[in-house]
Scaffold this motif. Structure first.
Motif, PDB file in Angstrom:
ATOM      1  N   GLN A   1      -6.769  14.146  -0.175  1.00 49.83           N
ATOM      2  CA  GLN A   1      -7.856  14.034  -1.143  1.00 49.83           C
ATOM      3  C   GLN A   1      -7.316  13.848  -2.566  1.00 49.83           C
ATOM      4  OE1 GLN A   1     -11.185  13.829  -0.376  1.00 49.83           O
ATOM      5  NE2 GLN A   1     -11.442  13.294  -2.526  1.00 49.83           N
ATOM      6  N   GLN A   2      -6.285  14.603  -2.926  1.00 47.20           N
ATOM      7  CA  GLN A   2      -5.707  14.488  -4.266  1.00 47.20           C
ATOM      8  C   GLN A   2      -5.081  13.117  -4.491  1.00 47.20           C
ATOM      9  OE1 GLN A   2      -3.194  17.932  -3.922  1.00 47.20           O
ATOM     10  NE2 GLN A   2      -4.615  19.246  -5.061  1.00 47.20           N
ATOM     11  N   VAL A   3      -4.396  12.600  -3.474  1.00 48.34           N
ATOM     12  CA  VAL A   3      -3.797  11.263  -3.584  1.00 48.34           C
ATOM     13  C   VAL A   3      -4.905  10.223  -3.720  1.00 48.34           C
ATOM     14  CG1 VAL A   3      -2.448   9.501  -2.374  1.00 48.34           C
ATOM     15  CG2 VAL A   3      -1.659  11.889  -2.387  1.00 48.34           C
TER      16      VAL A   3
ATOM     17  N   ARG B   1      12.168   7.027  -6.462  1.00 51.11           N
ATOM     18  CA  ARG B   1      11.809   5.688  -6.953  1.00 51.11           C
ATOM     19  C   ARG B   1      13.075   4.822  -7.037  1.00 51.11           C
ATOM     20  NH1 ARG B   1       7.359   4.403 -10.266  1.00 51.11           N
ATOM     21  NH2 ARG B   1       7.134   6.611 -10.709  1.00 51.11           N
ATOM     22  N   LYS B   2      14.174   5.415  -7.490  1.00 48.76           N
ATOM     23  CA  LYS B   2      15.433   4.682  -7.623  1.00 48.76           C
ATOM     24  C   LYS B   2      15.915   4.167  -6.261  1.00 48.76           C
ATOM     25  CE  LYS B   2      20.072   5.102  -9.549  1.00 48.76           C
ATOM     26  NZ  LYS B   2      21.006   5.937 -10.305  1.00 48.76           N
ATOM     27  N   LYS B   3      15.857   5.018  -5.238  1.00 46.72           N
ATOM     28  CA  LYS B   3      16.285   4.622  -3.901  1.00 46.72           C
ATOM     29  C   LYS B   3      15.345   3.562  -3.335  1.00 46.72           C
ATOM     30  CE  LYS B   3      18.666   5.012  -0.045  1.00 46.72           C
ATOM     31  NZ  LYS B   3      20.012   4.481   0.082  1.00 46.72           N
ATOM     32  N   ALA B   4      14.035   3.712  -3.560  1.00 49.22           N
ATOM     33  CA  ALA B   4      13.066   2.716  -3.086  1.00 49.22           C
ATOM     34  C   ALA B   4      13.330   1.359  -3.730  1.00 49.22           C
ATOM     35  CB  ALA B   4      11.643   3.183  -3.375  1.00 49.22           C
ATOM     36  N   THR B   5      13.659   1.367  -5.013  1.00 47.44           N
ATOM     37  CA  THR B   5      13.983   0.129  -5.727  1.00 47.44           C
ATOM     38  C   THR B   5      15.234  -0.504  -5.142  1.00 47.44           C
ATOM     39  OG1 THR B   5      12.977   0.985  -7.747  1.00 47.44           O
ATOM     40  CG2 THR B   5      14.517  -0.850  -7.997  1.00 47.44           C
TER      41      THR B   5
ATOM     42  N   GLN C   1      -9.045   0.460  -6.708  1.00 44.92           N
ATOM     43  CA  GLN C   1      -8.471   0.560  -5.368  1.00 44.92           C
ATOM     44  C   GLN C   1      -9.423   1.397  -4.521  1.00 44.92           C
ATOM     45  OE1 GLN C   1      -6.869  -0.623  -2.897  1.00 44.92           O
ATOM     46  NE2 GLN C   1      -4.758  -0.269  -3.471  1.00 44.92           N
ATOM     47  N   LYS C   2     -10.243   0.735  -3.730  1.00 46.92           N
ATOM     48  CA  LYS C   2     -11.238   1.419  -2.898  1.00 46.92           C
ATOM     49  C   LYS C   2     -10.664   1.617  -1.507  1.00 46.92           C
ATOM     50  CE  LYS C   2     -14.779   0.780  -5.868  1.00 46.92           C
ATOM     51  NZ  LYS C   2     -15.290   1.768  -6.696  1.00 46.92           N
ATOM     52  N   LEU C   3     -10.205   2.826  -1.235  1.00 47.29           N
ATOM     53  CA  LEU C   3      -9.659   3.143   0.083  1.00 47.29           C
ATOM     54  C   LEU C   3     -10.453   4.285   0.702  1.00 47.29           C
ATOM     55  CD1 LEU C   3      -5.829   3.134  -0.702  1.00 47.29           C
ATOM     56  CD2 LEU C   3      -7.131   1.348   0.457  1.00 47.29           C
ATOM     57  N   ALA C   4     -10.572   4.239   2.011  1.00 48.92           N
ATOM     58  CA  ALA C   4     -11.217   5.329   2.728  1.00 48.92           C
ATOM     59  C   ALA C   4     -10.239   6.496   2.834  1.00 48.92           C
ATOM     60  CB  ALA C   4     -11.626   4.870   4.126  1.00 48.92           C
TER      61      ALA C   4
ATOM     62  N   LEU D   1       0.826  -1.204   0.000  1.00 51.81           N
ATOM     63  CA  LEU D   1       0.000   0.000   0.000  1.00 51.81           C
ATOM     64  C   LEU D   1       0.867   1.264   0.000  1.00 51.81           C
ATOM     65  CD1 LEU D   1      -2.757   1.300  -0.028  1.00 51.81           C
ATOM     66  CD2 LEU D   1      -2.885   0.965   2.462  1.00 51.81           C
ATOM     67  N   GLU D   2       1.968   1.255   0.738  1.00 55.27           N
ATOM     68  CA  GLU D   2       2.883   2.397   0.710  1.00 55.27           C
ATOM     69  C   GLU D   2       3.395   2.629  -0.710  1.00 55.27           C
ATOM     70  OE1 GLU D   2       4.824   2.168   5.220  1.00 55.27           O
ATOM     71  OE2 GLU D   2       5.855   1.205   3.551  1.00 55.27           O
ATOM     72  N   LEU D   3       3.719   1.551  -1.412  1.00 55.96           N
ATOM     73  CA  LEU D   3       4.219   1.661  -2.786  1.00 55.96           C
ATOM     74  C   LEU D   3       3.161   2.271  -3.700  1.00 55.96           C
ATOM     75  CD1 LEU D   3       6.365   1.200  -4.946  1.00 55.96           C
ATOM     76  CD2 LEU D   3       5.542  -1.162  -5.140  1.00 55.96           C
ATOM     77  N   GLU D   4       1.912   1.842  -3.565  1.00 57.15           N
ATOM     78  CA  GLU D   4       0.847   2.396  -4.402  1.00 57.15           C
ATOM     79  C   GLU D   4       0.677   3.898  -4.151  1.00 57.15           C
ATOM     80  OE1 GLU D   4      -2.758   0.132  -3.985  1.00 57.15           O
ATOM     81  OE2 GLU D   4      -1.782  -1.718  -4.626  1.00 57.15           O
ATOM     82  N   ILE D   5       0.771   4.304  -2.901  1.00 58.32           N
ATOM     83  CA  ILE D   5       0.648   5.723  -2.577  1.00 58.32           C
ATOM     84  C   ILE D   5       1.872   6.493  -3.055  1.00 58.32           C
ATOM     85  CG2 ILE D   5       0.583   7.361  -0.639  1.00 58.32           C
ATOM     86  CD1 ILE D   5      -1.348   5.331   0.737  1.00 58.32           C
TER      87      ILE D   5
END
Length: 125
Positions: free
Chosen positions: A30-32, A77-81, A40-43, A13-17
């Motif tokens: 709200q924008q995210v 993204r590079k560091k996360a990878t 992806q149904k999230l509250a 979920l962190e990756l999707e956000i």
């Protein structure tokens, strides 16, 4: 509570956000929420909590804009990878890149052509 330096890999979920933040550059809760993948149904509160978690982990920054926080990626993204690959390498392959590559070959996840290209890259570096 102080912010940490980004260290562990992102959860699913962190990756999707983070994907939303990387693509848009920044956004409020709200924008995210509005830019999350279809299906992806999230509250609202779930996205809010996850953005706060990312902020506390040092993976996102936040700035108060009016009455809402605007979040932005602090982790590229590079560091996360790199972090995710290092974690996978250590947990599943005992830190051995050779074991990882052998697993890819044995499971037919890498073609002979790509393996030859990888060999050339290794020899050049």
């Amino acid at each position: 509570m102080g912010r940490k330096q980004p260290s562990g890999p992102l959860t699913r979920l962190e990756l999707e956000i983070m994907e939303v933040l990387w693509k848009s550059g920044s956004g409020t809760v709200q924008q995210v929420l509005e830019k999350m993948p279809p299906g992806q149904k999230l509250a609202y509160t779930t996205v809010q909590t996850m953005l706060t978690v990312l902020y506390r982990k040092g993976k996102a920054t936040r700035t108060l804009k009016g009455k809402a926080y605007e979040y932005a990626p602090a982790l590229s993204r590079k560091k996360a990878t790199h972090i995710a690959l290092r974690d996978t390498l250590n947990r599943f392959f005992g830190g051995s890149a050779e074991s990882l590559v052998m697993s890819l070959v044995e499971n037919r996840q890498i073609s002979a052509g790509k393996l030859a290209k990888l060999t050339r890259l290794i020899e050049e570096s």
